[in-house]
Design an enzyme around this catalytic site. Structure first.
Site, PDB file in Angstrom:
ATOM      1  N   CYS A 311      -4.489 -21.796  -2.283  1.00 14.08           N
ATOM      2  CA  CYS A 311      -3.104 -22.128  -1.201  1.00 14.08           C
ATOM      3  C   CYS A 311      -2.996 -23.695  -1.623  1.00 14.08           C
ATOM      4  O   CYS A 311      -3.191 -24.470  -0.724  1.00 14.08           O
ATOM      5  CB  CYS A 311      -3.404 -21.821   0.255  1.00 14.08           C
ATOM      6  SG  CYS A 311      -3.769 -20.051   0.267  1.00 14.08           S
ATOM      7  N   ALA A 312      -2.636 -23.904  -2.733  1.00 19.39           N
ATOM      8  CA  ALA A 312      -2.414 -25.329  -3.340  1.00 19.39           C
ATOM      9  C   ALA A 312      -1.113 -26.159  -3.061  1.00 19.39           C
ATOM     10  O   ALA A 312      -1.121 -27.402  -2.933  1.00 19.39           O
ATOM     11  CB  ALA A 312      -2.949 -25.270  -4.728  1.00 19.39           C
ATOM     12  N   GLY A 315       0.529 -29.347  -3.197  1.00 18.44           N
ATOM     13  CA  GLY A 315      -0.612 -30.116  -4.149  1.00 18.44           C
ATOM     14  C   GLY A 315      -1.021 -31.302  -3.508  1.00 18.44           C
ATOM     15  O   GLY A 315      -1.651 -31.985  -4.610  1.00 18.44           O
ATOM     16  N   LYS A 317      -3.845 -31.789  -2.087  1.00 19.09           N
ATOM     17  CA  LYS A 317      -5.370 -31.697  -2.504  1.00 19.09           C
ATOM     18  C   LYS A 317      -5.559 -31.477  -3.953  1.00 19.09           C
ATOM     19  O   LYS A 317      -6.358 -31.922  -4.423  1.00 19.09           O
ATOM     20  CB  LYS A 317      -5.917 -30.634  -1.529  1.00 19.09           C
ATOM     21  CG  LYS A 317      -5.731 -30.882   0.138  1.00 19.09           C
ATOM     22  CD  LYS A 317      -6.466 -30.055   0.890  1.00 19.09           C
ATOM     23  CE  LYS A 317      -5.882 -30.234   2.222  1.00 19.09           C
ATOM     24  NZ  LYS A 317      -4.506 -30.226   2.628  1.00 19.09           N
ATOM     25  N   CYS A 426      -4.872 -26.786   8.992  1.00 18.74           N
ATOM     26  CA  CYS A 426      -4.441 -27.682   9.806  1.00 18.74           C
ATOM     27  C   CYS A 426      -4.070 -27.038  11.178  1.00 18.74           C
ATOM     28  O   CYS A 426      -2.693 -27.403  11.783  1.00 18.74           O
ATOM     29  CB  CYS A 426      -3.302 -28.609   9.150  1.00 18.74           C
ATOM     30  SG  CYS A 426      -1.819 -27.345   8.802  1.00 18.74           S
TER      31      CYS A 426
HETATM   32  C1  LIG Z   1      -1.254 -25.316   4.294  1.00 16.09           C
HETATM   33  S1  LIG Z   1      -0.183 -24.833   2.859  1.00 16.09           S
HETATM   34  C2  LIG Z   1      -1.254 -25.841   1.461  1.00 16.09           C
HETATM   35  C3  LIG Z   1      -1.079 -27.189   1.563  1.00 16.09           C
HETATM   36  C4  LIG Z   1      -1.785 -27.601   0.149  1.00 16.09           C
HETATM   37  N1  LIG Z   1      -3.027 -27.195   0.036  1.00 16.09           N
HETATM   38  C5  LIG Z   1      -1.649 -29.204   0.143  1.00 16.09           C
HETATM   39  O1  LIG Z   1      -2.757 -29.619   0.352  1.00 16.09           O
HETATM   40  O2  LIG Z   1      -0.538 -29.623  -0.267  1.00 16.09           O
HETATM   41  C6  LIG Z   1      -0.682 -23.329   2.642  1.00 16.09           C
HETATM   42  C7  LIG Z   1      -0.219 -22.571   1.425  1.00 16.09           C
HETATM   43  O3  LIG Z   1      -0.537 -21.247   1.435  1.00 16.09           O
HETATM   44  C8  LIG Z   1       0.328 -20.473   0.387  1.00 16.09           C
HETATM   45  N2  LIG Z   1      -0.097 -19.215   0.558  1.00 16.09           N
HETATM   46  C9  LIG Z   1       0.058 -18.443   1.663  1.00 16.09           C
HETATM   47  N3  LIG Z   1      -0.412 -17.244   1.723  1.00 16.09           N
HETATM   48  C10 LIG Z   1      -0.886 -17.124   0.271  1.00 16.09           C
HETATM   49  C11 LIG Z   1      -1.538 -16.172  -0.303  1.00 16.09           C
HETATM   50  N4  LIG Z   1      -1.706 -14.938   0.158  1.00 16.09           N
HETATM   51  N5  LIG Z   1      -2.035 -16.346  -1.668  1.00 16.09           N
HETATM   52  C12 LIG Z   1      -1.815 -17.642  -2.004  1.00 16.09           C
HETATM   53  N6  LIG Z   1      -1.062 -18.606  -1.532  1.00 16.09           N
HETATM   54  C13 LIG Z   1      -0.626 -18.179  -0.301  1.00 16.09           C
HETATM   55  C14 LIG Z   1       1.702 -20.950   1.042  1.00 16.09           C
HETATM   56  O4  LIG Z   1       2.688 -20.903   0.017  1.00 16.09           O
HETATM   57  C15 LIG Z   1       1.393 -22.362   1.196  1.00 16.09           C
HETATM   58  O5  LIG Z   1       1.676 -23.050   0.100  1.00 16.09           O
END
Ligand SMILES: C[S@@+](CC[C@H](N)C(=O)[O-])C[C@H]1O[C@@H](n2cnc3c(N)ncnc32)[C@H](O)[C@@H]1O
Length: 498
Positions: A311-312, A315, A317, A426
């Site tokens: 869930c990057a 980006g 992190k 968060c």
């Molecule tokens: C909290 S944000 C991530 C922020 C990111 N880690 C950062 O530090 O910039 C959550 C992310 O989870 C992704 N997401 C939600 N459900 C998902 C899934 N089942 N598989 C992969 N990614 C998913 C979303 O598209 C979103 O980009």
């Protein structure tokens, strides 16, 4: 969806003898999202959206006096949020985004500032409007509400002269099809606010007015009333701009007029577009709340290690992991958000293997370390994203907890035995944090908790729970200058794969 400014039956004014307005003061509002305030109000609580230039996306718009386009766009964005869309989504493609891009940089900053205040102080603004306009406006005039909201935001909470806020609101009213007959009312209402602002705004419990009742009640239950009120108070203030710096934070703090945080990032008073700040173009830093930088630190030395960032996107992190020398695989389900991740990494001169996949089903690795930054209600980020308070409801938390459970179960499978997994969100809600880890114990998942030590989070012992997890709060990291205080509310637990 209910209008965020629709109010409940009971008054949000501080009840006599009450310290807080309390739960009975906020009351269960019969569905209204925000606490207290007079019932009724300008739109009768209907969601609505101001539509300047409707049907004439750009070419058909008459230009107006300076500052008008910014007010019109702010009103349309507020209306869009009321209709249930996230601000970031409204500004990421589409007509409103085009209008935003077409503005000069200073007007873009003004749009963000007015919209932010209108959302942060939405309950207070609705309360004042409810006092100024005693009978609900008719259906034909519902689009007045965002125009009035934006004008009141400027008059009460920004350094905009009343005459400018009033005349631009009147002009904006005149430019919306069908609203011209209401110009006189807009003028009269706002002028009365100018004359009677003191009487109209005294003895108001802003914390309860500006926070959804269900959320405030949850926070009180979890953290106690004093802390819950401290969170809500932080939400009224525009937060600092926090940057993660590739190297030499002291240099960048000096160049940008900021200070180096104990967490190693740089903090400055937010102003204008980040793209225009020194160091952006050359990829010296990226925007990241100080709290969001902590989970990566919990993985220890990453040089040469194979790390999955689940869930990057966009980006933040991933960049941190790559900058620490990890061989990163960044996985996210959203192609659009992954494009942003790639652009961010390219600007920063950092690299990662990028995979578009649903983490719940993705098979990769195994990895030396895994970071899962799961999708969540984001109630810890309301300071930065005031629209979150409008758009999330209690039911979302239960639904997200189910998704987090699936993602966490899969994340465990992707870690090598002996490897570390950091789970973070968060969110301030227990279901999205400690409850997830407690469940792993109940199902005998093949992991053990590795308690976090204060020295791993720069000595902030108050950020560590009795179980050894990280819990940051919006009210932490105080500063005499309120614009430089606070943190996102983050939760993180560190686990070792057995
Ligand atoms: C909290 S944000 C991530 C922020 C990111 N880690 C950062 O530090 O910039 C959550 C992310 O989870 C992704 N997401 C939600 N459900 C998902 C899934 N089942 N598989 C992969 N990614 C998913 C979303 O598209 C979103 O980009």
């Amino acid at each position: 969806m209910k209008s965020p400014h629709s109010r409940g039956p009971s008054s949000g004014r501080r009840p006599e003898g009450s310290q807080s307005g309390g739960q009975s003061g906020g009351g269960k509002s019969g569905g209204g999202k925000f606490g207290g305030g007079k019932s009724g109000g300008p739109s009768g609580g209907r969601p609505g959206g101001q539509r300047f230039g409707k049907g004439a996306p750009s070419g058909g718009r008459r230009s107006g006096p300076p500052g008008l386009a910014a007010r019109e766009l702010a009103a349309d964005l507020v209306a869009g949020v009321e209709e249930g869309r996230l601000l970031d989504a409204l500004l990421d493609g589409g007509d409103l985004a085009k209008r935003f891009e077409a503005l000069e940089v200073k007007d873009r900053a003004l749009v963000r500032a007015i919209t932010g205040v209108a959302l942060r102080r939405g309950g207070e603004i609705a309360d004042v409007l409810g006092r100024l306009i005693e009978k609900p406006l008719p259906e034909a005039a519902k689009d007045l509400k965002p125009i009035l909201t934006v004008a009141v935001a400027q008059m009460l909470f920004m350094e905009v002269p009343d005459h400018a806020a009033v005349s631009l609101a009147v002009e904006a009213t005149d430019r919306v099809r069908g609203l011209s007959p209401w110009k006189g009312l807009v003028n009269a209402v706002l002028r009365r606010l100018g004359r009677e602002r003191a009487e109209l705004t005294t003895d108001v419990d802003a914390v309860w007015l500006n926070t959804p009742i269900w959320l405030m009640q949850r926070w009180i239950e979890t953290y106690g009333e004093e802390t819950a009120r401290a969170f809500a108070a932080m939400h009224a203030i525009e937060p600092s701009l926090d940057l993660a710096v590739k190297e030499d934070p002291a240099h960048w703090a000096e160049v940008l007029g900021g200070t180096v945080l104990p967490t190693g990032g740089v903090r400055l008073v937010a102003h204008g577009a980040v793209e225009n700040l020194p160091g952006f173009e050359e990829g010296a830093w990226w925007v990241q709340d100080a709290a969001a930088s902590l989970p990566v630190h919990l993985l220890g030395d990453l040089a040469g290690k194979k790390v999955a960032d689940l869930c990057a996107a966009p980006g933040g992190k991933t960049a941190m992991l790559a900058a620490r020398g990890a061989n990163v695989t960044a996985v996210d389900a959203s192609g659009r958000r992954l494009e942003r991740l790639k652009a961010n990494l390219a600007r920063l001169g950092l690299a990662a293997n990028v995979v578009k996949a649903d983490v719940a089903e993705w098979m990769g690795g195994p990895f030396d370390a895994v970071l899962l930054d799961a999708p969540c209600s984001a109630t810890g980020t309301i300071r930065r994203h005031p629209d979150v308070a409008f758009l999330k409801g209690e039911a979302d938390i239960a639904g997200l907890a189910v998704i987090q459970r699936r993602l966490l179960d899969q994340a465990i499978r992707l870690v090598k035995p002996g490897g570390l997994l950091v789970y973070c969100t968060c969110s301030l809600e227990p279901e999205e944090g400690p409850e997830q880890i407690r469940r792993l114990g109940l199902i005998d998942a093949p992991v053990e908790r590795v308690p976090i030590m204060p020295d791993e989070v720069f000595g902030f012992a108050e950020m560590i729970t009795p179980d050894g997890d990280l819990r940051t709060l919006p009210s932490q990291l105080p500063n005499p200058d309120a614009r430089l205080a606070g943190l996102d509310g983050f939760y993180a637990a560190r686990l070792r794969r057995l």
